[in-house]
Scaffold this motif. Structure first.
Motif, mmCIF file in Angstrom:
data_model
loop_
_atom_site.group_PDB
_atom_site.id
_atom_site.type_symbol
_atom_site.label_atom_id
_atom_site.label_comp_id
_atom_site.label_asym_id
_atom_site.label_seq_id
_atom_site.Cartn_x
_atom_site.Cartn_y
_atom_site.Cartn_z
ATOM 1 N N TRP A 170 0.836 -1.197 0.000
ATOM 2 C CA TRP A 170 0.000 0.000 0.000
ATOM 3 C C TRP A 170 0.871 1.247 0.000
ATOM 4 O O TRP A 170 1.956 1.268 0.578
ATOM 5 N N TYR A 171 0.355 2.302 -0.633
ATOM 6 C CA TYR A 171 0.931 3.653 -0.641
ATOM 7 C C TYR A 171 2.204 3.773 -1.467
ATOM 8 O O TYR A 171 2.621 4.890 -1.783
ATOM 9 N N ASN A 172 2.870 2.658 -1.790
ATOM 10 C CA ASN A 172 4.073 2.700 -2.628
ATOM 11 C C ASN A 172 4.195 1.347 -3.321
ATOM 12 O O ASN A 172 5.048 0.527 -2.989
ATOM 13 N N ARG A 335 4.130 13.295 4.118
ATOM 14 C CA ARG A 335 4.050 11.911 3.623
ATOM 15 C C ARG A 335 2.644 11.354 3.789
ATOM 16 O O ARG A 335 2.157 10.621 2.920
ATOM 17 N N LEU A 339 1.105 10.617 0.179
ATOM 18 C CA LEU A 339 1.161 9.191 -0.152
ATOM 19 C C LEU A 339 -0.049 8.403 0.353
ATOM 20 O O LEU A 339 -0.489 7.456 -0.307
ATOM 21 N N LYS A 340 -0.600 8.780 1.503
ATOM 22 C CA LYS A 340 -1.722 8.036 2.072
ATOM 23 C C LYS A 340 -3.074 8.672 1.774
ATOM 24 O O LYS A 340 -4.096 8.002 1.880
ATOM 25 N N SER A 342 -4.262 11.251 3.616
ATOM 26 C CA SER A 342 -4.846 11.574 4.920
ATOM 27 C C SER A 342 -5.596 12.900 4.861
ATOM 28 O O SER A 342 -5.232 13.806 4.105
#
Length: 373
Positions: A170-172, A335, A339-340, A342
């Motif tokens: 996940w995320y990457n 980040r 990336l997430k 949020s």
């Protein structure tokens, strides 16, 4: 507001007049982002491996071919003795030496087990640990292959039990290290630029003698601090914007979350850094002093920000100390958002802490500024 406006105009004119400072402000951070994002990586590739083959059999040559086919290893050659291999390790010519013992194939066929000696250059302990993992992975694949080949014909018909793990990243998804590093390096560049410039701001006025002229005017302290702070706040936002553009276009770093959240948090974060810089500037007499003090704090903040060393791996006292580190919060937030994806609720605690830091540091900056000697 009119007074503050004139101070802001004065600061922007001073910045634009300094032709030597403009490349440092706009060009160097972008070059550093491009260079450091490609250079700063914990990935271990091109591991220089040599070997001592005391068996000289088909199995030993097959094992070496496994390393030659690996993308992580560069097999440099063979050493006739362990003494020469040890000397090569001392000279730094190789990273790993693999020793295949005599009768390796014979004992493996008879006993169904054997051992290999591995010598690693462990000056860099983290790198040596990664190299050991890669080496064991190659040996494990080799072991799985020859286990089937050495199995008796009647045993091959038996159904072997095997448990497979199916990872989901996940995320990457591509496991690209630049996706992890670029946001953090962008935070460092924005921080260093704004802290150094604001830290040397008032000191420069002291050195050229214009601070005394400003002090005899009816300008209030908070007006002077806001006028000094605002231009560098704008520069920080510009550097962040260009950095995000480079991260997206050059490095293909995803921006999953709301980019407005990044700017909102950055706006408060820059107040913290600029307040800190102006506070340092109030207590120093030369630009050299301001630079040294700012550099001291920035080194501590960078090393304890979680960018290069996970905060969870630090001692308990160091983890508690990082709660006072503003860079730690910005690295985590950028980040999380990029990336997430949020949202505001996810970063609300970080935002509250940063707002508290901004109020305290800017209050100290206003309080510590003296209009009289």
């Amino acid at each position: 507001m009119k007074t503050i406006k004139y101070i802001v105009q004065k600061e922007f004119k001073q910045i634009m007049r300094n032709k030597g400072m403009l490349p440092i402000i706009f060009v160097m951070p972008l070059l550093q982002l491009i260079i450091l994002s490609n250079a700063a990586t914990f990935e271990v590739n091109n591991i220089r491996l040599s070997y001592i083959d005391q068996d000289q059999t088909s199995l030993s040559r097959e094992l070496i071919s496994k390393f030659e086919a690996s993308e992580y290893f560069s097999v440099l050659g063979v050493y006739p003795s362990k003494k020469e291999a040890d000397n090569a390790l001392k000279r730094g010519e190789v990273d790993v030496v693999l020793e295949i013992p005599r009768y390796f194939e014979r004992d493996l066929v008879r006993e169904k087990r054997n051992s290999l000696a591995v010598y690693l250059n462990a000056i860099d302990g983290a790198k040596a640990g990664v190299e050991n993992v890669y080496l064991n992975r190659v040996v494990r694949d080799f072991n799985r292959k020859i286990s089937v080949e050495l199995m008796q014909p009647e045993d091959r018909t038996l159904k072997q039990m095997n448990i497979l793990t199916i990872p989901s990243f996940w995320y990457n998804e591509t496991l690209n290290y630049k996706t992890f590093m670029v946001p953090g390096i962008l935070v460092l560049l924005v921080t260093m630029l704004t802290l150094f410039l604001s830290g040397m701001n008032i000191v420069r006025e002291k050195e050229v003698g214009t601070l005394e002229q400003i002090n005899v005017t009816p300008i209030k302290k908070y007006q002077f601090i806001i006028g000094k702070l605002f231009p560098f706040w704008v520069l920080g936002i510009i550097i962040l914007s260009v950095g995000l553009l480079i991260a997206r276009v050059v490095f293909n770093v995803p921006i999953v979350g709301n980019i407005g959240l990044i700017y909102l948090f950055t706006a408060v974060y820059l107040l913290v850094i600029l307040g800190m810089g102006l506070f340092i500037s109030n207590y120093t007499d030369t630009q050299q002093q301001a630079m040294f003090i700012a550099w001291f704090f920035i080194v501590v903040f960078i090393l304890m920000s979680g960018l290069f060393t996970p905060i969870e791996s630090m001692p308990d006292w160091a983890q508690k100390l990082t709660l006072l580190n503003p860079i730690r919060y910005f690295v985590e937030v950028i980040r999380m958002v990029m990336l997430k994806g949020s949202g505001l609720g996810d970063i609300l605690w970080h935002f509250g802490v940063m707002s508290f830091f901004a109020v305290v540091l800017n209050a100290l900056a206003v309080w510590s500024y003296r209009k009289t000697n």
